[in-house]
Design a protein around this motif. Structure first.
Motif, PDB file in Angstrom:
ATOM      1  N   GLY A  31       0.811  -1.216   0.000  1.00  0.00           N
ATOM      2  CA  GLY A  31       0.000   0.000   0.000  1.00  0.00           C
ATOM      3  C   GLY A  31       0.843   1.264   0.000  1.00  0.00           C
ATOM      4  N   TRP A  32       0.222   2.359  -0.424  1.00  0.00           N
ATOM      5  CA  TRP A  32       0.921   3.641  -0.442  1.00  0.00           C
ATOM      6  C   TRP A  32       1.207   4.151   0.962  1.00  0.00           C
ATOM      7  CZ3 TRP A  32       3.376   4.664  -4.509  1.00  0.00           C
ATOM      8  CH2 TRP A  32       2.863   4.435  -5.776  1.00  0.00           C
ATOM      9  N   LEU A  33       0.231   3.985   1.854  1.00  0.00           N
ATOM     10  CA  LEU A  33       0.378   4.515   3.210  1.00  0.00           C
ATOM     11  C   LEU A  33       0.897   3.446   4.164  1.00  0.00           C
ATOM     12  CD1 LEU A  33      -2.987   6.467   3.567  1.00  0.00           C
ATOM     13  CD2 LEU A  33      -0.729   7.439   3.139  1.00  0.00           C
ATOM     14  N   LEU A  34       1.706   3.875   5.105  1.00  0.00           N
ATOM     15  CA  LEU A  34       2.125   2.995   6.187  1.00  0.00           C
ATOM     16  C   LEU A  34       0.936   2.821   7.129  1.00  0.00           C
ATOM     17  CD1 LEU A  34       5.620   4.582   6.938  1.00  0.00           C
ATOM     18  CD2 LEU A  34       5.133   2.532   5.577  1.00  0.00           C
ATOM     19  N   PRO A  35       0.899   1.751   7.920  1.00  0.00           N
ATOM     20  CA  PRO A  35      -0.251   1.538   8.809  1.00  0.00           C
ATOM     21  C   PRO A  35      -0.554   2.744   9.715  1.00  0.00           C
ATOM     22  CG  PRO A  35       1.071  -0.451   8.717  1.00  0.00           C
ATOM     23  CD  PRO A  35       1.836   0.616   7.956  1.00  0.00           C
ATOM     24  N   GLY A  36       0.477   3.356  10.265  1.00  0.00           N
ATOM     25  CA  GLY A  36       0.260   4.528  11.116  1.00  0.00           C
ATOM     26  C   GLY A  36      -0.326   5.701  10.346  1.00  0.00           C
ATOM     27  N   GLU A  37       0.107   5.864   9.098  1.00  0.00           N
ATOM     28  CA  GLU A  37      -0.425   6.937   8.258  1.00  0.00           C
ATOM     29  C   GLU A  37      -1.895   6.671   7.919  1.00  0.00           C
ATOM     30  OE1 GLU A  37       3.697   8.167   5.940  1.00  0.00           O
ATOM     31  OE2 GLU A  37       2.412   6.608   5.075  1.00  0.00           O
ATOM     32  N   GLU A  38      -2.210   5.412   7.648  1.00  0.00           N
ATOM     33  CA  GLU A  38      -3.612   5.069   7.364  1.00  0.00           C
ATOM     34  C   GLU A  38      -4.485   5.429   8.553  1.00  0.00           C
ATOM     35  OE1 GLU A  38      -5.245   1.847   5.471  1.00  0.00           O
ATOM     36  OE2 GLU A  38      -3.801   1.877   3.830  1.00  0.00           O
TER      37      GLU A  38
ATOM     38  N   ARG B 207     -10.795  15.452  -1.890  1.00  0.00           N
ATOM     39  CA  ARG B 207     -10.011  15.981  -0.765  1.00  0.00           C
ATOM     40  C   ARG B 207      -9.220  14.858  -0.084  1.00  0.00           C
ATOM     41  NH1 ARG B 207      -6.576  18.870   1.045  1.00  0.00           N
ATOM     42  NH2 ARG B 207      -6.721  19.603   3.164  1.00  0.00           N
ATOM     43  N   LEU B 208      -9.831  13.685   0.069  1.00  0.00           N
ATOM     44  CA  LEU B 208      -9.138  12.539   0.647  1.00  0.00           C
ATOM     45  C   LEU B 208      -7.924  12.188  -0.202  1.00  0.00           C
ATOM     46  CD1 LEU B 208      -8.865  10.158   2.615  1.00  0.00           C
ATOM     47  CD2 LEU B 208     -10.551   8.929   1.211  1.00  0.00           C
ATOM     48  N   ARG B 209      -8.117  12.165  -1.505  1.00  0.00           N
ATOM     49  CA  ARG B 209      -7.018  11.860  -2.429  1.00  0.00           C
ATOM     50  C   ARG B 209      -5.897  12.889  -2.292  1.00  0.00           C
ATOM     51  NH1 ARG B 209      -5.347  12.554  -7.889  1.00  0.00           N
ATOM     52  NH2 ARG B 209      -4.811  10.569  -8.847  1.00  0.00           N
ATOM     53  N   ASP B 210      -6.245  14.169  -2.203  1.00  0.00           N
ATOM     54  CA  ASP B 210      -5.237  15.225  -2.053  1.00  0.00           C
ATOM     55  C   ASP B 210      -4.428  15.051  -0.773  1.00  0.00           C
ATOM     56  OD1 ASP B 210      -6.096  16.369  -4.431  1.00  0.00           O
ATOM     57  OD2 ASP B 210      -7.276  17.949  -3.450  1.00  0.00           O
ATOM     58  N   ILE B 211      -5.119  14.727   0.305  1.00  0.00           N
ATOM     59  CA  ILE B 211      -4.443  14.536   1.600  1.00  0.00           C
ATOM     60  C   ILE B 211      -3.480  13.359   1.523  1.00  0.00           C
ATOM     61  CG2 ILE B 211      -4.830  13.817   3.994  1.00  0.00           C
ATOM     62  CD1 ILE B 211      -7.461  15.496   3.819  1.00  0.00           C
ATOM     63  N   VAL B 212      -3.943  12.245   0.971  1.00  0.00           N
ATOM     64  CA  VAL B 212      -3.097  11.050   0.867  1.00  0.00           C
ATOM     65  C   VAL B 212      -1.901  11.323  -0.038  1.00  0.00           C
ATOM     66  CG1 VAL B 212      -3.034   8.666   0.026  1.00  0.00           C
ATOM     67  CG2 VAL B 212      -4.940   9.443   1.434  1.00  0.00           C
ATOM     68  N   ASN B 213      -2.134  12.005  -1.142  1.00  0.00           N
ATOM     69  CA  ASN B 213      -1.027  12.357  -2.035  1.00  0.00           C
ATOM     70  C   ASN B 213       0.007  13.215  -1.309  1.00  0.00           C
ATOM     71  OD1 ASN B 213      -2.038  10.951  -4.232  1.00  0.00           O
ATOM     72  ND2 ASN B 213      -3.057  12.726  -5.106  1.00  0.00           N
ATOM     73  N   ASP B 214      -0.452  14.175  -0.505  1.00  0.00           N
ATOM     74  CA  ASP B 214       0.474  15.029   0.255  1.00  0.00           C
ATOM     75  C   ASP B 214       1.296  14.219   1.252  1.00  0.00           C
ATOM     76  OD1 ASP B 214      -0.427  17.243  -1.125  1.00  0.00           O
ATOM     77  OD2 ASP B 214      -1.736  17.957   0.499  1.00  0.00           O
ATOM     78  N   VAL B 215       0.638  13.290   1.950  1.00  0.00           N
ATOM     79  CA  VAL B 215       1.333  12.453   2.933  1.00  0.00           C
ATOM     80  C   VAL B 215       2.390  11.597   2.232  1.00  0.00           C
ATOM     81  CG1 VAL B 215       1.048  10.504   4.527  1.00  0.00           C
ATOM     82  CG2 VAL B 215      -0.571  12.407   4.585  1.00  0.00           C
ATOM     83  N   CYS B 216       2.013  10.989   1.137  1.00  0.00           N
ATOM     84  CA  CYS B 216       2.942  10.114   0.407  1.00  0.00           C
ATOM     85  C   CYS B 216       4.104  10.903  -0.192  1.00  0.00           C
ATOM     86  CB  CYS B 216       2.200   9.351  -0.684  1.00  0.00           C
ATOM     87  SG  CYS B 216       1.057   8.108  -0.037  1.00  0.00           S
TER      88      CYS B 216
END
Length: 108
Positions: free
Chosen positions: A42-49, A70-79
């Motif tokens: 997955g793109w996000l680590l468990p803690g990030e999820e 907005r969810l997609r934008d946030i996840v993209n920023d985190v990654c």
């Protein structure tokens, strides 16, 4: 062995299960469960999820639920913050947010 355990489980619980001898052999030799393997891709680590889920819950409680965009934008920023140029320019896939919501439907 698998059939014996299946029968015993059915007697104790009334529930029918199917055990695959190849899976059991692989796990006995130190292999990983398929769910663990898929989680590592997955793109996000468990803690990030968990942080993203918590953020989505918090914003919804305040009356501003996250849209898919907005969810997609946030996840993209985190990654991008963690992976930098290794993260694809286009971000997560088109259906990623839907699968994320389904994966965390017990909390969202």
């Amino acid at each position: 062995v698998c059939k014996e355990v299946e029968i015993e489980h059915r007697k104790e619980t009334g529930e029918t299960i199917t055990l695959n001898h190849n899976t059991l052999r692989s796990l006995a030799k130190g292999g990983r469960k398929l769910s663990d393997f898929n989680a590592s891709k997955g793109w996000l680590l468990p803690g990030e999820e968990n942080m993203v889920v918590d953020y989505a819950i918090e914003t919804a409680k305040r009356g501003f639920p996250l849209t898919h965009r907005r969810l997609r934008d946030i996840v993209n920023d985190v990654c991008r913050a963690r992976m930098g140029s290794r993260f694809p320019e286009g971000g997560v896939g088109r259906n990623w947010t839907q699968r994320f919501i389904e994966r965390h439907s017990d909390r969202l």
